[in-house]
Scaffold this motif. Structure first.
Motif, PDB file in Angstrom:
ATOM      1  N   ILE A   1     -12.292 -17.721 -18.076  1.00 56.94           N
ATOM      2  CA  ILE A   1     -11.405 -17.590 -16.908  1.00 56.94           C
ATOM      3  C   ILE A   1     -10.696 -16.239 -16.949  1.00 56.94           C
ATOM      4  N   PHE A   2     -10.237 -15.865 -18.138  1.00 57.35           N
ATOM      5  CA  PHE A   2      -9.554 -14.569 -18.303  1.00 57.35           C
ATOM      6  C   PHE A   2     -10.488 -13.412 -17.935  1.00 57.35           C
ATOM      7  N   LEU A   3     -11.737 -13.475 -18.408  1.00 59.57           N
ATOM      8  CA  LEU A   3     -12.704 -12.424 -18.086  1.00 59.57           C
ATOM      9  C   LEU A   3     -12.962 -12.354 -16.582  1.00 59.57           C
ATOM     10  N   SER A   4     -13.104 -13.524 -15.956  1.00 61.96           N
ATOM     11  CA  SER A   4     -13.345 -13.569 -14.510  1.00 61.96           C
ATOM     12  C   SER A   4     -12.219 -12.889 -13.750  1.00 61.96           C
ATOM     13  N   TYR A   5     -10.976 -13.188 -14.148  1.00 57.44           N
ATOM     14  CA  TYR A   5      -9.846 -12.634 -13.405  1.00 57.44           C
ATOM     15  C   TYR A   5      -9.584 -11.170 -13.723  1.00 57.44           C
ATOM     16  N   MET A   6      -9.967 -10.721 -14.898  1.00 55.13           N
ATOM     17  CA  MET A   6      -9.890  -9.293 -15.179  1.00 55.13           C
ATOM     18  C   MET A   6     -10.859  -8.532 -14.259  1.00 55.13           C
ATOM     19  N   SER A   7     -12.055  -9.095 -14.088  1.00 52.87           N
ATOM     20  CA  SER A   7     -13.044  -8.484 -13.189  1.00 52.87           C
ATOM     21  C   SER A   7     -12.574  -8.554 -11.745  1.00 52.87           C
ATOM     22  N   ILE A   8     -11.919  -9.659 -11.395  1.00 52.60           N
ATOM     23  CA  ILE A   8     -11.416  -9.825 -10.029  1.00 52.60           C
ATOM     24  C   ILE A   8     -10.320  -8.801  -9.737  1.00 52.60           C
ATOM     25  N   VAL A   9      -9.382  -8.647 -10.666  1.00 51.34           N
ATOM     26  CA  VAL A   9      -8.292  -7.680 -10.488  1.00 51.34           C
ATOM     27  C   VAL A   9      -8.856  -6.271 -10.343  1.00 51.34           C
ATOM     28  N   HIS A  10      -9.847  -5.957 -11.174  1.00 53.49           N
ATOM     29  CA  HIS A  10     -10.485  -4.631 -11.100  1.00 53.49           C
ATOM     30  C   HIS A  10     -11.119  -4.407  -9.732  1.00 53.49           C
ATOM     31  N   ALA A  11     -11.759  -5.459  -9.196  1.00 57.18           N
ATOM     32  CA  ALA A  11     -12.397  -5.359  -7.880  1.00 57.18           C
ATOM     33  C   ALA A  11     -11.364  -5.267  -6.765  1.00 57.18           C
TER      34      ALA A  11
ATOM     35  N   ALA B   1     -22.962 -16.102  -0.432  1.00 54.77           N
ATOM     36  CA  ALA B   1     -23.532 -17.325   0.161  1.00 54.77           C
ATOM     37  C   ALA B   1     -24.864 -17.696  -0.495  1.00 54.77           C
ATOM     38  N   THR B   2     -25.644 -16.689  -0.849  1.00 59.11           N
ATOM     39  CA  THR B   2     -26.935 -16.950  -1.495  1.00 59.11           C
ATOM     40  C   THR B   2     -26.762 -17.366  -2.953  1.00 59.11           C
ATOM     41  N   MET B   3     -25.861 -16.667  -3.644  1.00 61.63           N
ATOM     42  CA  MET B   3     -25.660 -16.946  -5.064  1.00 61.63           C
ATOM     43  C   MET B   3     -24.977 -18.290  -5.300  1.00 61.63           C
ATOM     44  N   MET B   4     -24.069 -18.674  -4.396  1.00 61.26           N
ATOM     45  CA  MET B   4     -23.346 -19.927  -4.553  1.00 61.26           C
ATOM     46  C   MET B   4     -23.787 -20.903  -3.449  1.00 61.26           C
ATOM     47  N   SER B   5     -25.061 -21.257  -3.477  1.00 57.35           N
ATOM     48  CA  SER B   5     -25.622 -22.182  -2.487  1.00 57.35           C
ATOM     49  C   SER B   5     -25.165 -23.609  -2.779  1.00 57.35           C
ATOM     50  N   GLY B   6     -25.470 -24.519  -1.853  1.00 55.07           N
ATOM     51  CA  GLY B   6     -25.104 -25.919  -2.040  1.00 55.07           C
ATOM     52  C   GLY B   6     -25.718 -26.515  -3.291  1.00 55.07           C
ATOM     53  N   LYS B   7     -26.977 -26.142  -3.555  1.00 57.83           N
ATOM     54  CA  LYS B   7     -27.670 -26.634  -4.745  1.00 57.83           C
ATOM     55  C   LYS B   7     -27.003 -26.123  -6.022  1.00 57.83           C
ATOM     56  N   THR B   8     -26.609 -24.846  -6.003  1.00 57.24           N
ATOM     57  CA  THR B   8     -25.935 -24.257  -7.169  1.00 57.24           C
ATOM     58  C   THR B   8     -24.592 -24.932  -7.416  1.00 57.24           C
ATOM     59  N   CYS B   9     -23.848 -25.184  -6.341  1.00 56.44           N
ATOM     60  CA  CYS B   9     -22.544 -25.859  -6.462  1.00 56.44           C
ATOM     61  C   CYS B   9     -22.699 -27.248  -7.075  1.00 56.44           C
ATOM     62  N   ALA B  10     -23.691 -27.985  -6.572  1.00 59.07           N
ATOM     63  CA  ALA B  10     -23.932 -29.339  -7.088  1.00 59.07           C
ATOM     64  C   ALA B  10     -24.338 -29.301  -8.563  1.00 59.07           C
ATOM     65  N   LEU B  11     -25.156 -28.313  -8.908  1.00 55.49           N
ATOM     66  CA  LEU B  11     -25.604 -28.175 -10.301  1.00 55.49           C
ATOM     67  C   LEU B  11     -24.439 -27.830 -11.222  1.00 55.49           C
TER      68      LEU B  11
ATOM     69  N   ALA C   1     -17.104 -14.447  -5.087  1.00 52.89           N
ATOM     70  CA  ALA C   1     -16.651 -14.264  -3.703  1.00 52.89           C
ATOM     71  C   ALA C   1     -16.013 -12.893  -3.486  1.00 52.89           C
ATOM     72  N   ILE C   2     -15.302 -12.396  -4.482  1.00 47.99           N
ATOM     73  CA  ILE C   2     -14.582 -11.130  -4.327  1.00 47.99           C
ATOM     74  C   ILE C   2     -15.409  -9.922  -4.758  1.00 47.99           C
ATOM     75  N   THR C   3     -16.220 -10.074  -5.786  1.00 49.54           N
ATOM     76  CA  THR C   3     -16.982  -8.927  -6.293  1.00 49.54           C
ATOM     77  C   THR C   3     -18.372  -8.795  -5.662  1.00 49.54           C
ATOM     78  N   HIS C   4     -18.916  -9.907  -5.124  1.00 43.80           N
ATOM     79  CA  HIS C   4     -20.235  -9.861  -4.475  1.00 43.80           C
ATOM     80  C   HIS C   4     -20.183 -10.581  -3.124  1.00 43.80           C
ATOM     81  N   PRO C   5     -19.322 -10.120  -2.206  1.00 43.71           N
ATOM     82  CA  PRO C   5     -19.146 -10.829  -0.921  1.00 43.71           C
ATOM     83  C   PRO C   5     -20.421 -10.917  -0.077  1.00 43.71           C
ATOM     84  N   LEU C   6     -21.277  -9.908  -0.139  1.00 40.43           N
ATOM     85  CA  LEU C   6     -22.482  -9.901   0.695  1.00 40.43           C
ATOM     86  C   LEU C   6     -23.536 -10.890   0.200  1.00 40.43           C
ATOM     87  N   HIS C   7     -23.583 -11.118  -1.095  1.00 42.75           N
ATOM     88  CA  HIS C   7     -24.586 -12.011  -1.674  1.00 42.75           C
ATOM     89  C   HIS C   7     -23.995 -13.372  -2.074  1.00 42.75           C
TER      90      HIS C   7
END
Length: 313
Positions: A215-225, A134-144, A126-132
């Motif tokens: 989780i740590f890697l995700s948040y390091m990338s988030i902080v950088h963004a 909705a496509t990357m995290m579709s309903g099907k992806t969430c359910a999977l 959501a923070i590093t790829h805001p434009l994509h």
């Protein structure tokens, strides 16, 4: 002949939380209030996410799953604590019930562990790829992703349960805990448990350490963004979005690491520390996600106003 006459345990006794007998009533009321707040708080989050169309996003889809898990995670342990405090023989639990409690406890605990990892990945996208996003995290992806967390949690729990209850239990039946968990149960086994303890240590270590590392890697990338966002308002909003998740992750993983991954075990200390992630975390999650989340607070106010309007009508 000795083997034929050997009797096996059919009922375990949960020794409960270490405390002075005169505190029974106080502890009963405290745990009952916490349990009621846990159920009401998480049910409110589920209801708000269900009825408010503005919360139909992946983040709230995962939050609804977390609230569902927390309700049952608390229900697995707290009612037995209450009966143990209320009745003299309230700590008794049958062999099969103990097995079921251990299985469902680890299903929900492991699934919550995996879900926190998925939620951090969701915030990362959501923070590093805001434009994509909705496509990357579709309903099907969430359910999977959600289905995968439940499947992984079920398999992981089955391993823990099979390893624990494949051993014979023919001696003492007092479990030094307030619910059936593998480490205190293994101390009662009438066989060598070194292999079981090693496998449980490794499997839980791999799951907890792996999830926490991701989780740590995700948040390091988030902080950088976030640091690249030019406006102070944008940075503040992004940090606020992730702060709630970081709080509940620390509250959950900290006690888990202390209980399962440290070298030595002290029964009384373990029971006290376990309360943090089995009793307190499920009641803290609704508070953290509502008090720190403007969208949820707005949705709750709308739900309240709708209820008042319907009553006046």
């Amino acid at each position: 002949m000795e083997k034929e006459n050997q009797s096996f345990v059919t009922t375990f006794i949960l020794m409960g939380i270490p405390h002075a007998p005169e505190l029974d009533t106080v502890l009963f009321v405290a745990f009952l209030v916490i349990y009621v707040f846990t159920l009401v708080g998480n049910l409110l989050i589920l209801l708000v996410i269900k009825v408010d169309s503005h919360l139909s996003t992946p983040m709230y889809y995962f939050l609804a799953n977390l609230s569902f898990i927390d309700m049952w995670f608390s229900t697995i342990t707290v009612p037995k604590i209450l009966t143990g405090l209320l009745f003299p023989d309230g700590g008794a639990i049958s062999f099969c019930s103990c097995m079921a409690q251990l299985y469902f406890f680890h299903v929900l605990g492991s699934t919550e562990c995996f879900l926190y990892t998925v939620m951090s990945y969701d915030r990362y996208l959501a923070i590093t790829h805001p434009l994509h996003y909705a496509t990357m995290m579709s309903g099907k992806t969430c359910a999977l992703l959600t289905g995968s967390t439940w499947l992984s949690g079920s398999v992981h729990s089955a391993v823990q349960t099979i390893l624990t209850f494949r051993l014979p239990y023919c001696g003492p039946n007092q479990i030094q805990h307030y619910f059936c968990d593998a480490p205190p149960i293994l101390k009662l086994a009438c066989a060598d448990t070194s292999v079981n303890e090693m496998v449980i240590f490794v499997t839980i270590g791999v799951v907890a350490s792996g999830c926490f590392f991701l989780i740590f890697l995700s948040y390091m990338s988030i902080v950088h963004a976030i640091l690249k966002i030019h406006t102070a308002e944008g940075r503040h909003k992004a940090f606020q979005t992730c702060a709630s998740h970081c709080i509940v992750v620390l509250c959950f993983f900290g006690p888990c690491v202390f209980i399962y991954l440290r070298p030595g075990s002290k029964d009384a200390v373990d029971r006290i520390v376990t309360i943090f992630y089995t009793v307190l975390t499920p009641v803290l999650n609704p508070l953290v996600y509502t008090l720190r989340n403007k969208e949820v607070k707005t949705a709750l106010l709308k739900l309240k106003n709708r209820g008042v309007f319907a009553q006046n009508k």
